[in-house]
Design a protein around this motif. Sequence first.
Motif, short mmCIF file in Angstrom:
data_model
loop_
_atom_site.label_atom_id
_atom_site.label_comp_id
_atom_site.label_asym_id
_atom_site.label_seq_id
_atom_site.Cartn_x
_atom_site.Cartn_y
_atom_site.Cartn_z
N GLN A 95 5.24 -7.37 -2.12
CA GLN A 95 5.69 -6.29 -3.00
C GLN A 95 4.02 -5.59 -3.23
OE1 GLN A 95 8.11 -7.80 -6.21
NE2 GLN A 95 9.85 -6.69 -5.23
N ARG B 167 1.81 0.58 -7.24
CA ARG B 167 0.63 1.60 -7.36
C ARG B 167 0.25 1.76 -8.82
NH1 ARG B 167 -0.54 6.50 -4.59
NH2 ARG B 167 -2.44 7.26 -5.70
N TRP C 155 -3.36 0.84 -4.82
CA TRP C 155 -2.31 -0.27 -4.71
C TRP C 155 -2.60 -1.84 -4.82
CZ3 TRP C 155 2.68 0.96 -4.05
CH2 TRP C 155 3.17 2.24 -3.51
N VAL D 61 4.65 6.33 1.47
CA VAL D 61 4.59 5.87 0.23
C VAL D 61 3.06 5.97 -0.08
CG1 VAL D 61 6.60 4.42 0.52
CG2 VAL D 61 4.18 3.33 0.87
N ALA E 108 2.55 7.76 -3.77
CA ALA E 108 3.41 7.29 -4.64
C ALA E 108 3.04 7.60 -6.00
CB ALA E 108 4.25 6.07 -4.53
N ALA F 174 4.94 2.88 -9.34
CA ALA F 174 6.02 2.65 -8.08
C ALA F 174 5.81 1.29 -7.31
CB ALA F 174 5.80 3.75 -6.84
N TYR G 232 6.49 -0.83 -3.63
CA TYR G 232 6.55 -0.78 -2.17
C TYR G 232 6.97 -2.06 -1.57
CZ TYR G 232 5.87 -0.61 2.91
OH TYR G 232 5.87 -0.88 3.93
N GLN H 157 10.53 3.86 1.97
CA GLN H 157 10.45 4.56 0.59
C GLN H 157 10.02 3.36 -0.51
OE1 GLN H 157 14.62 5.39 0.64
NE2 GLN H 157 15.12 3.58 -0.97
N THR H 158 9.65 3.99 -1.67
CA THR H 158 9.28 3.30 -2.78
C THR H 158 10.70 2.66 -3.52
OG1 THR H 158 8.91 4.86 -4.40
CG2 THR H 158 7.15 3.88 -2.98
#
Length: 359
Positions: free
Chosen positions: A165, A168, A173, A203, A206, A210, A212, A247-248
């Motif tokens: 995982q 953001r 990130w 992503v 994002a 968020a 991911y 996607q997130t």
Amino acid sequence: MPDSPTLPDLIDMQIRTTGPMSVATYMGLCLTHPHKGYYKGADPLGAAGDFITAPEISQMFGELVGFFVVNLWQQMGQPKACTLLELGPGRGTLMADMLRVACRAEGFRDALDLRLFETNPALIAEQNARLEAYDPNWIQGFDTVGDGPLLVVANEFFDALPIRQFVRTTQGWHERVVGLLEGRRAFGLSPTPLPPSVMPDAVADAAPNAIYEAALAGTEVMSRLAHTVSTQGGAILAIDYGYAMTQTGETLQGIRRHAYADVLASPGDTDLSAHVDFNALGDAAGKAGLTVHPLVSQARFLDRLGIGDRAKALGLANPGAAADIAAARRRLTAPDQMGDLFKAFCAASPGLVPPGFSP
């Protein structure tokens, strides 16, 4: 003689010794620790376990997947030797239902080389009891699948593979980690931001906060199997809950006794899973040279294979069970049940037309 440390003790000890661990490392220890992992323990399936899968709901599910498999074998010219591999076969219910249908096709039983990828000793015993007549072989890796065409079936397998995982922040990130806060397991963030180039384009921009989820283990499994299928011919069918495009969103969850549970609270006693990124699986299969067919819902897949007709026939043959059969069909296909949440994915050798993936 002192008791051996529990899995929670071992995890906490590792964190204290080497520092916070990635979510993927934590999931891997929780699920597949050689002696204390969730999938090394008792049978987790059924009403007495933690969850129920589609094959346990109705024989119709496995029978239709059996038709799917034998149809592809026929499209390939009915090869004299063909490996059928199931990933995470549970109690063997799905495969038993599949083979009851598939082996009605002349020549299929003689061609069948049945292989099962499983790590749970209790489930291996149940699989053997149901499938002994088909001479199954259990494998520990994907390098022992024979030399002929390979057909792979994976129902609720990819969702159980470890994920990483990433969160953001305003600085970029950061990987999410599991550490200890005042002696209790807690989520935190690695202090080192990742280069933006390592994140997928979907992503990369994002919004802050968020999350991911990267299923690197799943894409590695798909890549290895897809390269084998690309060389030897065949197809890969995966049925799971997930999303069509990268996607997130946080989907990591714990299930214990059919209810949601804290993923950090009881390592080894809680099933952990995350939604499958089918777009990432498709990219891995496509790079290996397979044709990736459009993702379909489980409902559409089963409807196209004829679950309506099969339910009707079963109801006529067993009038006393007609209501249960109708309820099982609804659970498998209704939008508010498993029908839309679960998806069917297929990557196959070019030229094959997998049933259920086109009108």
